[in-house]
Design an enzyme around this catalytic site. Structure first.
Site, mmCIF file in Angstrom:
data_model
loop_
_atom_site.group_PDB
_atom_site.id
_atom_site.type_symbol
_atom_site.label_atom_id
_atom_site.label_comp_id
_atom_site.label_asym_id
_atom_site.label_seq_id
_atom_site.Cartn_x
_atom_site.Cartn_y
_atom_site.Cartn_z
ATOM 1 N N CYS A 1 -6.940 6.650 4.810
ATOM 2 C CA CYS A 1 -6.590 6.908 6.096
ATOM 3 C C CYS A 1 -6.918 8.498 6.701
ATOM 4 O O CYS A 1 -6.489 9.336 5.716
ATOM 5 C CB CYS A 1 -4.962 6.952 6.107
ATOM 6 S SG CYS A 1 -4.155 7.035 7.860
ATOM 7 N N GLY B 1 -15.521 -2.570 10.686
ATOM 8 C CA GLY B 1 -16.409 -3.398 11.705
ATOM 9 C C GLY B 1 -16.700 -4.540 11.367
ATOM 10 O O GLY B 1 -17.619 -5.305 12.416
ATOM 11 N N GLN C 1 0.925 -1.251 0.101
ATOM 12 C CA GLN C 1 -0.046 -0.006 -0.127
ATOM 13 C C GLN C 1 0.838 1.374 0.044
ATOM 14 O O GLN C 1 1.875 1.464 0.676
ATOM 15 C CB GLN C 1 -0.994 0.080 1.147
ATOM 16 C CG GLN C 1 -1.906 1.471 1.016
ATOM 17 C CD GLN C 1 -2.862 1.616 2.141
ATOM 18 O OE1 GLN C 1 -2.467 1.891 3.265
ATOM 19 N NE2 GLN C 1 -4.212 1.117 1.989
ATOM 20 N N ARG D 1 -8.661 -4.954 12.688
ATOM 21 C CA ARG D 1 -8.267 -5.366 13.998
ATOM 22 C C ARG D 1 -8.731 -6.733 14.525
ATOM 23 O O ARG D 1 -7.861 -7.348 15.286
ATOM 24 C CB ARG D 1 -8.852 -4.365 14.968
ATOM 25 C CG ARG D 1 -8.150 -2.776 14.641
ATOM 26 C CD ARG D 1 -9.135 -1.674 15.329
ATOM 27 N NE ARG D 1 -10.258 -1.512 14.643
ATOM 28 C CZ ARG D 1 -11.321 -0.895 15.135
ATOM 29 N NH1 ARG D 1 -11.323 -0.569 16.219
ATOM 30 N NH2 ARG D 1 -12.378 -0.640 14.321
#
Length: 335
Positions: free
Chosen positions: A103, A216, A73, A238
């Site tokens: 970002c 999410g 990236q 995450r």
């Protein structure tokens, strides 16, 4: 320096990917994740185009051949600069080059890249066209659904149309707005509401685009539901880092119908040669094991595993003996 890559179209690796996360998805993390899933597409941390051009290229771009399929990236906004960074990175043999348009940190705003690029779709279109012309592999984009007071229902389809017309065929959409003022990067991952239906509408409007959803998603079952609803891919951040065995452990059989799924103890053992080599070349134990603290998440002995590594891996001389002590905590709990 080329690490001959896999054909990610053939492997359909993009069906499930681990998100690029600054300070998290470094090369040690990616080697660890690859022991758990042989198929998932892994992403580097974002590296800026100026850093690639002017910085320590080997330190920034080197990776293990075991990491394939792996995507780089890049952050930036100046088309010529991005194209030069892509030409340089081509020698490393990444399987994909991704442009960060998502970002929200202050750092990327001041550099005019990341989520702020949602405000300048023409510039993004020129940038990706230049990158595609310079790249030997596919160029993709990771974006938000919009920023600040933009109307995502208007902004997102226009953004996708422009980058598609510039040659992009694969997009990862973080299904939240980014608020460039007033919210921290952490808050921007949690506070703006998720709009999954909008991402699904974009798939219907742009059937020729390969669209992955991000944001999410906390379980493999949730990922499978998104795929079943018609999306082409799912990117998890995450949860894949904090609970790798829950997300990546069963992924190969569940998503690709291959293999039996990874086992935590086998993964821990598989990492030993890599850790030994890292230590032999002057590395520190914690540089690898800090990414492995969630390996036994939800299992007996997980707390002891984390404690031993957290307290001891940063000490001078820490090595495989300490690693085995941490494993013994899990062994005792399982006995």
């Amino acid at each position: 320096m080329r690490n001959g890559g896999k054909d990610i179209s053939e492997s359909k690796a993009m069906t499930l990917s681990v998100a690029p996360m600054i300070d998290w998805t470094d090369r040690h993390c990616r080697v660890f994740h690859r022991q758990i899933s042989q198929r998932a597409l892994l992403y580097t941390e974002m590296i800026t185009a100026p850093a690639i051009i002017h910085g320590p290229r080997a330190r920034l771009l080197d990776f293990s051949p075991a990491e394939h399929p792996v995507a780089l990236q890049i952050g930036g906004s100046e088309p010529g600069e991005l194209a030069e960074a892509v030409r340089i990175a081509a020698d490393w043999g990444y399987d994909e080059i991704n442009l960060n348009c998502g970002c929200p940190s202050d750092r990327v705003q001041s550099g005019c890249f990341g989520a702020v690029l949602m405000k300048t779709p023409d510039l993004v279109a020129r940038a990706v066209a230049a990158m595609i012309a310079a790249a030997p592999v596919e160029v993709t984009v990771k974006c938000r659904i919009g920023v600040d007071d933009q109307d995502p229902d208007v902004v997102l389809p226009d953004f996708l149309r422009r980058i598609r017309d510039a040659g992009v065929r694969r997009v990862i959409i973080h299904a939240r707005k980014a608020w460039l003022q007033g919210l921290s990067p952490k808050d921007n991952r949690e506070i703006p509401p998720l709009d999954y239906p909008l991402v699904h509408r974009m798939k219907a409007e742009f059937p020729d685009l390969h669209i992955s959803i991000n944001g999410g998603i906390r379980s493999l079952d949730e990922a499978k539901a998104q795929l079943a609803a018609g999306l082409d891919g799912v990117m998890i951040g995450r949860a894949a880092y904090q609970e790798p065995m829950n997300i990546l452990g069963p992924a190969d059989p569940a998503i690709w119908g291959q293999g039996a799924g990874a086992k935590a103890f086998a993964v821990a053992e598989a990492m030993k040669p890599y850790i030994a080599d890292h230590l032999a070349h002057g590395g520190r134990l914690h540089q690898v094991t800090r990414h492995m603290l969630g390996l036994f998440h939800g299992r007996g002995g997980a707390r002891g595993w984390r404690r031993v590594l957290s307290e001891g891996a940063t000490r001078d001389g820490a090595g495989l003996a300490l690693y085995d002590l941490a494993l013994a905590e899990v062994d005792r709990a399982a006995a």
